[in-house]
Write a protein that holds these residues in place. Sequence first.
Motif, PDB file in Angstrom:
ATOM      1  N   TRP A 181      51.597  51.395  35.132  1.00  0.00           N
ATOM      2  CA  TRP A 181      50.904  50.626  36.135  1.00  0.00           C
ATOM      3  C   TRP A 181      50.327  49.296  35.543  1.00  0.00           C
ATOM      4  N   ASP A 182      50.102  49.356  34.356  1.00  0.00           N
ATOM      5  CA  ASP A 182      49.455  48.004  33.745  1.00  0.00           C
ATOM      6  C   ASP A 182      50.478  47.073  33.284  1.00  0.00           C
ATOM      7  N   ASP A 183      51.958  47.259  33.574  1.00  0.00           N
ATOM      8  CA  ASP A 183      52.981  46.256  33.058  1.00  0.00           C
ATOM      9  C   ASP A 183      52.970  45.524  34.421  1.00  0.00           C
ATOM     10  N   LEU A 184      52.489  44.318  34.490  1.00  0.00           N
ATOM     11  CA  LEU A 184      52.292  43.613  35.753  1.00  0.00           C
ATOM     12  C   LEU A 184      53.275  42.653  35.485  1.00  0.00           C
ATOM     13  N   ARG A 185      54.235  42.313  36.449  1.00  0.00           N
ATOM     14  CA  ARG A 185      54.959  41.100  36.359  1.00  0.00           C
ATOM     15  C   ARG A 185      54.850  40.209  37.583  1.00  0.00           C
ATOM     16  N   VAL A 186      55.079  38.829  37.588  1.00  0.00           N
ATOM     17  CA  VAL A 186      54.517  37.959  38.740  1.00  0.00           C
ATOM     18  C   VAL A 186      55.581  38.159  39.734  1.00  0.00           C
ATOM     19  N   LYS A 187      55.027  38.414  40.883  1.00  0.00           N
ATOM     20  CA  LYS A 187      56.012  38.506  42.292  1.00  0.00           C
ATOM     21  C   LYS A 187      55.942  36.929  42.906  1.00  0.00           C
ATOM     22  N   HIS A 188      54.794  36.390  42.911  1.00  0.00           N
ATOM     23  CA  HIS A 188      55.020  35.065  43.653  1.00  0.00           C
ATOM     24  C   HIS A 188      53.970  34.163  43.010  1.00  0.00           C
ATOM     25  N   THR A 189      53.969  33.130  42.869  1.00  0.00           N
ATOM     26  CA  THR A 189      52.986  32.222  42.429  1.00  0.00           C
ATOM     27  C   THR A 189      53.240  30.602  42.803  1.00  0.00           C
ATOM     28  N   TRP A 190      52.275  29.847  43.127  1.00  0.00           N
ATOM     29  CA  TRP A 190      52.285  28.483  43.135  1.00  0.00           C
ATOM     30  C   TRP A 190      51.763  27.891  41.759  1.00  0.00           C
ATOM     31  N   ASP A 191      52.434  26.619  41.563  1.00  0.00           N
ATOM     32  CA  ASP A 191      51.970  26.062  40.448  1.00  0.00           C
ATOM     33  C   ASP A 191      50.453  25.372  40.414  1.00  0.00           C
ATOM     34  N   ALA A 192      50.016  25.398  41.441  1.00  0.00           N
ATOM     35  CA  ALA A 192      48.793  24.821  41.727  1.00  0.00           C
ATOM     36  C   ALA A 192      48.275  25.439  43.314  1.00  0.00           C
ATOM     37  N   VAL A 193      47.139  24.968  43.651  1.00  0.00           N
ATOM     38  CA  VAL A 193      46.573  25.169  44.917  1.00  0.00           C
ATOM     39  C   VAL A 193      47.513  24.175  45.880  1.00  0.00           C
ATOM     40  N   PRO A 194      48.320  24.855  46.777  1.00  0.00           N
ATOM     41  CA  PRO A 194      49.177  24.098  47.762  1.00  0.00           C
ATOM     42  C   PRO A 194      48.495  22.749  48.156  1.00  0.00           C
ATOM     43  N   ALA A 195      49.377  21.735  48.569  1.00  0.00           N
ATOM     44  CA  ALA A 195      48.765  20.451  48.981  1.00  0.00           C
ATOM     45  C   ALA A 195      48.012  20.402  50.142  1.00  0.00           C
ATOM     46  N   ASN A 196      46.919  19.678  50.377  1.00  0.00           N
ATOM     47  CA  ASN A 196      46.054  19.578  51.521  1.00  0.00           C
ATOM     48  C   ASN A 196      45.288  20.972  51.827  1.00  0.00           C
ATOM     49  N   TRP A 197      45.093  21.730  50.635  1.00  0.00           N
ATOM     50  CA  TRP A 197      44.176  22.803  50.592  1.00  0.00           C
ATOM     51  C   TRP A 197      43.191  22.760  49.608  1.00  0.00           C
ATOM     52  N   GLU A 198      41.830  22.826  49.986  1.00  0.00           N
ATOM     53  CA  GLU A 198      40.765  23.101  48.974  1.00  0.00           C
ATOM     54  C   GLU A 198      40.173  24.538  48.955  1.00  0.00           C
ATOM     55  N   THR A 199      39.614  24.956  47.500  1.00  0.00           N
ATOM     56  CA  THR A 199      38.960  26.132  47.356  1.00  0.00           C
ATOM     57  C   THR A 199      37.557  26.012  47.732  1.00  0.00           C
ATOM     58  N   LEU A 200      37.140  27.104  48.543  1.00  0.00           N
ATOM     59  CA  LEU A 200      35.456  27.033  48.696  1.00  0.00           C
ATOM     60  C   LEU A 200      35.062  28.147  47.717  1.00  0.00           C
ATOM     61  N   GLY A 201      35.644  28.538  46.688  1.00  0.00           N
ATOM     62  CA  GLY A 201      35.209  29.841  45.836  1.00  0.00           C
ATOM     63  C   GLY A 201      35.259  31.158  46.378  1.00  0.00           C
ATOM     64  N   ASN A 202      34.735  32.020  45.424  1.00  0.00           N
ATOM     65  CA  ASN A 202      34.876  33.382  45.761  1.00  0.00           C
ATOM     66  C   ASN A 202      34.224  33.747  47.234  1.00  0.00           C
ATOM     67  N   PRO A 203      34.888  35.045  47.904  1.00  0.00           N
ATOM     68  CA  PRO A 203      34.052  35.364  48.964  1.00  0.00           C
ATOM     69  C   PRO A 203      32.994  35.992  48.775  1.00  0.00           C
ATOM     70  N   PRO A 204      32.152  36.179  49.852  1.00  0.00           N
ATOM     71  CA  PRO A 204      30.767  36.987  49.549  1.00  0.00           C
ATOM     72  C   PRO A 204      31.143  38.598  48.952  1.00  0.00           C
ATOM     73  N   SER A 205      30.180  39.016  48.180  1.00  0.00           N
ATOM     74  CA  SER A 205      30.246  40.433  47.653  1.00  0.00           C
ATOM     75  C   SER A 205      30.437  41.273  48.795  1.00  0.00           C
ATOM     76  N   GLY A 206      31.416  42.192  48.690  1.00  0.00           N
ATOM     77  CA  GLY A 206      31.661  43.427  49.779  1.00  0.00           C
ATOM     78  C   GLY A 206      32.933  42.993  50.668  1.00  0.00           C
ATOM     79  N   THR A 207      33.254  41.924  50.710  1.00  0.00           N
ATOM     80  CA  THR A 207      34.309  41.350  51.535  1.00  0.00           C
ATOM     81  C   THR A 207      35.466  42.323  51.570  1.00  0.00           C
ATOM     82  N   THR A 208      36.113  42.603  52.452  1.00  0.00           N
ATOM     83  CA  THR A 208      37.409  43.572  52.449  1.00  0.00           C
ATOM     84  C   THR A 208      38.478  42.693  53.134  1.00  0.00           C
TER      85      THR A 208
END
Length: 646
Positions: free
Chosen positions: A28-55
């Motif tokens: 189960w530790d042999d992880l292979r990439v399923k899908h990834t973007w080279d960078a954050v998609p255009a016109n999107w910005e990150t606001l950081g990690n969600p609050p602790s306990g987020t589901t």
Amino acid sequence: MSYHQLFVLSVLAAATFPDFVTPLAPSWDDLRVKHTWDAVPANWETLGNPPSGTTIDLHVALKSHNESALIEALYEVSDPRSPKHVLYNTPPLTMYSPVRLLCCRYGAHLSREQVAQLVAPHTHPLDLINSWLAHHGVPTSSISTSHGGGWLTLAGVPVSQANKLLGASYQLYRHTGTNDTTILRTVGYALPAVLHTHVQTIVPTTHFASTQTMRQTPRRRSVGATADMASREPVTVLSGRDGAVMPSDLRWLYRTVTYVPTATDQNLLGMAGYLGDHPGPQDLRKFMTQCRADAVDATFTVELLNGSEYDPNNPSSEANQNMQYAQAMAYPTPHLFYSIGGEIAVLPGSNLPAPGDPFLVWLNFVLSGQRVPPTISTSYGVQETTTPPEYAMALCNLFAQLGLRGASVIFPSGNNGVGKLEDCIDDDTGSVHFVPTFPASCPYVTSVGGTTGNPEVAVSFSGGGFSNHFPQPQYQQVAVPTYLERLGSKYDGMYNPAGRGIPDIAAQARRIYIVQKNKGYVVSGTSCAAPVRLPSSGSSAQPTNNVQVVAGIISLLNDYLLSIGRSPLGFLNPWLYGVGLPGINDIISGSNPGCGTDGFSAAVGWDPVTGLGTPDFLNLLASLDSRYPIGTQNPALDPTLLAKAP
């Protein structure tokens, strides 16, 4: 050796030599990439990690035991030229009691249970996935299945656990430069190598879509820009208030006025509205009073999904326009509006993601029922560039299931021509790529472009082009190459010539009259946003929904089929590109500029602006029943109106 013999041998092998069939301890530790973007998609910005306990609720799409069977069956029941009797086998429930699923001739749509059998995954992958989830401590009580076992839902997974499960890094994102709500996504995710052949996709992961772009809203145009747009569209106004197009214009133009629906106890027109949108009964009544006096008593049912709330006194313009024009075309056919909550993103200020995916929530609800509406329309879409290919393909297969159940599913092609310039430019290379719209790019739905005037020409904002996710479907293998041959090398590298062509058909999309909160407006577009009040001096028109005009026409055709004891049309495209083609008005003028180019041009035959053209109801009706060829009277038509038909 037959399929059944092979299956029996595989069962015996599994029972006798299990170690040779399934590894006892997958890594189960042999992880292979399923899908990834080279960078954050255009016109999107990150606001950081969600609050602790987020589901987060994770949805796992599994590959079926026979990936081609679903689409093969879909074509068999959707193409009038398909063989009369075709058998598909599904694995037997036991080695002694094989189940044979019959998917025969055109119109023999499948039941919920038959579709579930057709798409069911093998037991072995489910065992593997359950072992993987148990390894990461996901309780079985949080796991549920849908779509015949083809999808798993993992409810309430802590984000920290989801990150370990998927080798991901979930963060909060927001569309740049907007006050849009935040969404919880990751720019990449991975799966254990042993699961890659069994899992199609997991959502939400790398799918970025703005709540604003779902409505396919174009930029507001200044007065000068609107005048310029009009100057490029040689239009003869049909009639109406301040040059607005009215329901009576559309009913005469597309020749539906003589048809009186009779199968109202069997037929149903369904509309899916996202982001909590819903129509208003008072606005519908006023609209019908002004525009179709015989339909003042038109009504509809609202189905609330995923926390959506219904306030009949506070309707959204999107849903109002949808309901008004679907009713204007298809009355007195019953109408059902699915109002789906804003689960694509969190509520403002909460920083907590809403559960589920908007399309999945609705698809799960409709496909789980014993009956699906014969006609279904949706006026929402997102840029295909924001949808990872596996995500888009997984949803597209669910739309295919709707078609196999007998539903005609209709989406808009978009409101930005071949794309807005800022969305077309590759940040790394500076090259220009046209931007198709999803789900319109799914080959198992019918996408609708826009026209204007009489005679009709393509409207400049009509979305169109070629998918980068989906190859050219078999029903387009004559029409689309013909257009590409004429196009030559123009726009080489800007689009995918091997992709599914968009749209399929078109309808009027400019200066349409509607009622919103008891006031009249004129709107334009293949989908909708805030309209402009009538009379309008110095304001530009914003988009409305021609998808509902087409949906209403298809619903009338389904009414006729049901009234004579036949199945509804179901998935439309094989019929439209074949037997139904004589019922289409070819549009040969106009273009859809965008991405800093002139875009594609309308032409004889199919084109990526108006598709095959606009519907002629009487000729489409004739194509469904050889007893009443073009030019003869069908008894379903009102004789008192027939003489007046153009």
